[in-house]
Design a protein around this motif. Sequence first.
Motif, PDB file in Angstrom:
ATOM      1  N   ASP A  55     -14.085 -13.493  -0.827  1.00 25.55           N
ATOM      2  CA  ASP A  55     -13.011 -13.937   0.296  1.00 25.55           C
ATOM      3  C   ASP A  55     -11.901 -12.637   0.598  1.00 25.55           C
ATOM      4  O   ASP A  55     -12.749 -11.228  -0.344  1.00 25.55           O
ATOM      5  CB  ASP A  55     -12.246 -14.475  -1.298  1.00 25.55           C
ATOM      6  N   LEU A  56     -11.231 -12.980   0.682  1.00 31.07           N
ATOM      7  CA  LEU A  56     -10.217 -11.747   1.461  1.00 31.07           C
ATOM      8  C   LEU A  56      -8.576 -11.843   1.107  1.00 31.07           C
ATOM      9  O   LEU A  56      -7.871 -11.253   1.554  1.00 31.07           O
ATOM     10  CB  LEU A  56      -9.540 -11.596   2.929  1.00 31.07           C
ATOM     11  N   SER A  57      -8.661 -12.351  -0.721  1.00 33.19           N
ATOM     12  CA  SER A  57      -7.414 -12.557  -1.110  1.00 33.19           C
ATOM     13  C   SER A  57      -6.866 -11.132  -1.391  1.00 33.19           C
ATOM     14  O   SER A  57      -7.465  -9.704  -1.468  1.00 33.19           O
ATOM     15  CB  SER A  57      -7.509 -13.202  -2.707  1.00 33.19           C
ATOM     16  N   GLY A  58      -5.620 -11.667  -2.192  1.00 36.24           N
ATOM     17  CA  GLY A  58      -4.964  -9.790  -2.598  1.00 36.24           C
ATOM     18  C   GLY A  58      -4.982  -8.920  -2.056  1.00 36.24           C
ATOM     19  O   GLY A  58      -4.272  -7.298  -2.187  1.00 36.24           O
ATOM     20  N   TRP A  59      -4.911  -9.016  -0.385  1.00 35.78           N
ATOM     21  CA  TRP A  59      -4.661  -7.535   0.441  1.00 35.78           C
ATOM     22  C   TRP A  59      -3.486  -8.493   1.232  1.00 35.78           C
ATOM     23  O   TRP A  59      -4.243 -10.002   2.015  1.00 35.78           O
ATOM     24  CB  TRP A  59      -5.165  -6.829   1.361  1.00 35.78           C
ATOM     25  N   SER A  60      -2.451  -8.201   2.984  1.00 32.86           N
ATOM     26  CA  SER A  60      -1.952  -9.186   3.458  1.00 32.86           C
ATOM     27  C   SER A  60      -3.758  -8.645   4.232  1.00 32.86           C
ATOM     28  O   SER A  60      -3.975  -7.636   4.731  1.00 32.86           O
ATOM     29  CB  SER A  60      -0.587  -8.024   4.062  1.00 32.86           C
ATOM     30  N   PRO A  61      -3.589  -9.369   5.591  1.00 36.40           N
ATOM     31  CA  PRO A  61      -4.210  -9.224   6.151  1.00 36.40           C
ATOM     32  C   PRO A  61      -4.900  -7.888   7.398  1.00 36.40           C
ATOM     33  O   PRO A  61      -5.326  -6.998   8.401  1.00 36.40           O
ATOM     34  CB  PRO A  61      -4.706 -10.361   7.166  1.00 36.40           C
ATOM     35  N   LYS A  62      -2.733  -7.540   7.424  1.00 35.14           N
ATOM     36  CA  LYS A  62      -2.433  -6.338   8.395  1.00 35.14           C
ATOM     37  C   LYS A  62      -3.301  -4.486   7.127  1.00 35.14           C
ATOM     38  O   LYS A  62      -3.279  -4.134   8.920  1.00 35.14           O
ATOM     39  CB  LYS A  62      -1.046  -5.879   8.970  1.00 35.14           C
ATOM     40  N   TYR A  63      -3.492  -5.157   6.609  1.00 34.07           N
ATOM     41  CA  TYR A  63      -4.352  -3.370   5.727  1.00 34.07           C
ATOM     42  C   TYR A  63      -5.956  -3.761   5.585  1.00 34.07           C
ATOM     43  O   TYR A  63      -6.208  -2.969   5.131  1.00 34.07           O
ATOM     44  CB  TYR A  63      -3.214  -3.726   4.371  1.00 34.07           C
ATOM     45  N   PHE A  64      -6.258  -4.856   5.911  1.00 34.19           N
ATOM     46  CA  PHE A  64      -8.035  -4.821   6.030  1.00 34.19           C
ATOM     47  C   PHE A  64      -8.529  -3.435   6.916  1.00 34.19           C
ATOM     48  O   PHE A  64      -8.368  -3.206   8.077  1.00 34.19           O
ATOM     49  CB  PHE A  64      -8.033  -6.463   6.319  1.00 34.19           C
ATOM     50  N   PRO A  65      -9.557  -3.586   6.190  1.00 38.45           N
ATOM     51  CA  PRO A  65      -9.673  -1.982   7.021  1.00 38.45           C
ATOM     52  C   PRO A  65     -11.182  -2.152   8.641  1.00 38.45           C
ATOM     53  O   PRO A  65     -11.301  -3.542   7.781  1.00 38.45           O
ATOM     54  CB  PRO A  65     -11.081  -2.089   5.659  1.00 38.45           C
ATOM     55  N   PRO A  66     -10.865  -1.945   8.894  1.00 32.81           N
ATOM     56  CA  PRO A  66     -11.743  -2.306  10.057  1.00 32.81           C
ATOM     57  C   PRO A  66     -12.979  -2.469  10.395  1.00 32.81           C
ATOM     58  O   PRO A  66     -13.624  -4.041  10.680  1.00 32.81           O
ATOM     59  CB  PRO A  66     -11.076  -1.031  10.843  1.00 32.81           C
ATOM     60  N   GLN A  67     -14.328  -2.619   9.208  1.00 30.62           N
ATOM     61  CA  GLN A  67     -15.443  -2.486   8.970  1.00 30.62           C
ATOM     62  C   GLN A  67     -16.058  -3.623   8.688  1.00 30.62           C
ATOM     63  O   GLN A  67     -16.310  -4.592   9.040  1.00 30.62           O
ATOM     64  CB  GLN A  67     -16.397  -1.213   8.358  1.00 30.62           C
ATOM     65  N   LEU A  68     -14.725  -4.634   8.123  1.00 29.49           N
ATOM     66  CA  LEU A  68     -14.030  -5.637   7.431  1.00 29.49           C
ATOM     67  C   LEU A  68     -13.922  -6.463   8.520  1.00 29.49           C
ATOM     68  O   LEU A  68     -14.425  -7.435   8.037  1.00 29.49           O
ATOM     69  CB  LEU A  68     -13.324  -5.823   6.728  1.00 29.49           C
ATOM     70  N   VAL A  69     -12.759  -6.864   8.992  1.00 27.62           N
ATOM     71  CA  VAL A  69     -12.625  -6.854  10.227  1.00 27.62           C
ATOM     72  C   VAL A  69     -14.057  -7.289  10.805  1.00 27.62           C
ATOM     73  O   VAL A  69     -14.230  -8.532  11.840  1.00 27.62           O
ATOM     74  CB  VAL A  69     -11.422  -6.737  10.683  1.00 27.62           C
ATOM     75  N   ARG A  70     -14.734  -6.428  11.539  1.00 27.57           N
ATOM     76  CA  ARG A  70     -16.038  -6.665  12.498  1.00 27.57           C
ATOM     77  C   ARG A  70     -16.717  -7.409  11.847  1.00 27.57           C
ATOM     78  O   ARG A  70     -17.192  -8.121  12.632  1.00 27.57           O
ATOM     79  CB  ARG A  70     -16.409  -4.570  13.003  1.00 27.57           C
ATOM     80  N   TYR A  71     -16.992  -6.804  10.989  1.00 23.41           N
ATOM     81  CA  TYR A  71     -18.497  -8.220   9.997  1.00 23.41           C
ATOM     82  C   TYR A  71     -17.601  -9.543  10.440  1.00 23.41           C
ATOM     83  O   TYR A  71     -18.810 -10.151   9.841  1.00 23.41           O
ATOM     84  CB  TYR A  71     -18.684  -7.416   9.025  1.00 23.41           C
ATOM     85  N   ALA A  72     -16.740 -10.069   9.734  1.00 20.94           N
ATOM     86  CA  ALA A  72     -16.059 -10.977   9.680  1.00 20.94           C
ATOM     87  C   ALA A  72     -15.834 -11.768  11.212  1.00 20.94           C
ATOM     88  O   ALA A  72     -16.389 -13.103  11.442  1.00 20.94           O
ATOM     89  CB  ALA A  72     -14.921 -11.116   9.334  1.00 20.94           C
ATOM     90  N   ASN A  73     -15.917 -10.873  11.484  1.00 23.07           N
ATOM     91  CA  ASN A  73     -16.144 -11.600  12.915  1.00 23.07           C
ATOM     92  C   ASN A  73     -17.525 -11.697  13.772  1.00 23.07           C
ATOM     93  O   ASN A  73     -17.618 -12.460  15.005  1.00 23.07           O
ATOM     94  CB  ASN A  73     -15.293 -10.702  14.614  1.00 23.07           C
ATOM     95  N   SER A  74     -18.081 -10.778  12.431  1.00 25.87           N
ATOM     96  CA  SER A  74     -19.966 -11.536  13.469  1.00 25.87           C
ATOM     97  C   SER A  74     -20.581 -11.281  12.197  1.00 25.87           C
ATOM     98  O   SER A  74     -21.248 -12.591  12.396  1.00 25.87           O
ATOM     99  CB  SER A  74     -20.045  -9.751  13.965  1.00 25.87           C
ATOM    100  N   LEU A  75     -21.940 -10.512  11.654  1.00 23.99           N
ATOM    101  CA  LEU A  75     -22.977 -10.509  10.695  1.00 23.99           C
ATOM    102  C   LEU A  75     -22.515 -11.968   9.934  1.00 23.99           C
ATOM    103  O   LEU A  75     -23.196 -12.199   9.143  1.00 23.99           O
ATOM    104  CB  LEU A  75     -22.781 -10.095  10.603  1.00 23.99           C
ATOM    105  N   LEU A  76     -20.864 -11.889   8.978  1.00 24.01           N
ATOM    106  CA  LEU A  76     -20.417 -12.805   8.786  1.00 24.01           C
ATOM    107  C   LEU A  76     -19.434 -13.841   8.593  1.00 24.01           C
ATOM    108  O   LEU A  76     -18.636 -14.047   7.778  1.00 24.01           O
ATOM    109  CB  LEU A  76     -19.744 -11.636   7.215  1.00 24.01           C
ATOM    110  N   LYS A  77     -19.711 -14.106   9.367  1.00 22.83           N
ATOM    111  CA  LYS A  77     -18.761 -14.877  10.057  1.00 22.83           C
ATOM    112  C   LYS A  77     -18.973 -16.012   9.624  1.00 22.83           C
ATOM    113  O   LYS A  77     -17.701 -17.365   9.522  1.00 22.83           O
ATOM    114  CB  LYS A  77     -18.242 -15.445  11.450  1.00 22.83           C
TER     115      LYS A  77
END
Length: 295
Positions: free
Chosen positions: A220-242
């Motif tokens: 889950d993506l809680s506890g952080w504003s999405p603007k601070y998400f690490p780039p690899q988390l965004v990359r995986y959320a868009n692909s392998l972990l969608k």
Amino acid sequence: MNLDELVAIDVHTHAEISADGHPSLPPHLLEASEKYFGAQGHRQPTIDEMAAHYRERRMAAVVFTVDAEHATGHPPIANEEVAESCARHPDVLIPFASLDPWRGGAAVRAARRLVAEHGVRGFKFHPSLQGFAPNDRMAYPLYEAIEELGVPALFHTGQTGIGAGVPGGGGIRLRYSDPMLVDDVAVDFPELRIILAHPSFPWQDEALAVATHKPHVHIDLSGWSPKYFPPQLVRYANSLLKDKVLFGSDYPVITPDRWLADFERLDIKPEVRPRILKDNAARLLGLAGPRPVKD
């Protein structure tokens, strides 16, 4: 709960105060958490107020407290109260429970009762606050019961605002929230559905590795504003972990409004957004059908 009418499911919100005014955390830890999130003086909404907040936004929310009485000496908000309060608002609220694994057999019996008699849909663990390593065999009878009950276990991972800035961190050990310790749980309980809560700083890559390797582990993506998400988390959320990434806010210290406004500006594929915001949680929580066929 009418899924078609919901725009999102927030899988991570906190009941911070009971009906009689009892707080979920000792005052010094609660104050540290508020300061960490820049939320000093925020209101601690009742569960009825939480329901109104999410209903206005056409969202559902998973609600839980944390039972860490063994480590903190602070009695928790009763799981029964959380479940009964959520039951007044079944259109928008989903009750989770929290059981201190140090309670041993009493926790196992309570887990079965809370699901059977109170409609609890999952369990929240905060290893750092509760003072245990997730792979400690002491907790295994409780995991076994949760696995048999067929509901998810949500584990706090990564750094915590609770105790931040307090001398000695309030006695809270960050190492207990390393997601690699939960990897052992995923191995030993292969049918247990697990949620790794939060971007897992400083172990983000470890969390991604566990979630891609173990079929029933989600993030889950809680506890952080999405603007601070690490780039690899965004990359995986868009692909392998969608199909395995879930919207969570950490309300009330982070509101769904703030989270969603920042998420709107995140580089997430249009076809992935509804999965993160609602579809993945609906499936995991048993509100929808099985995982879709991979595209």
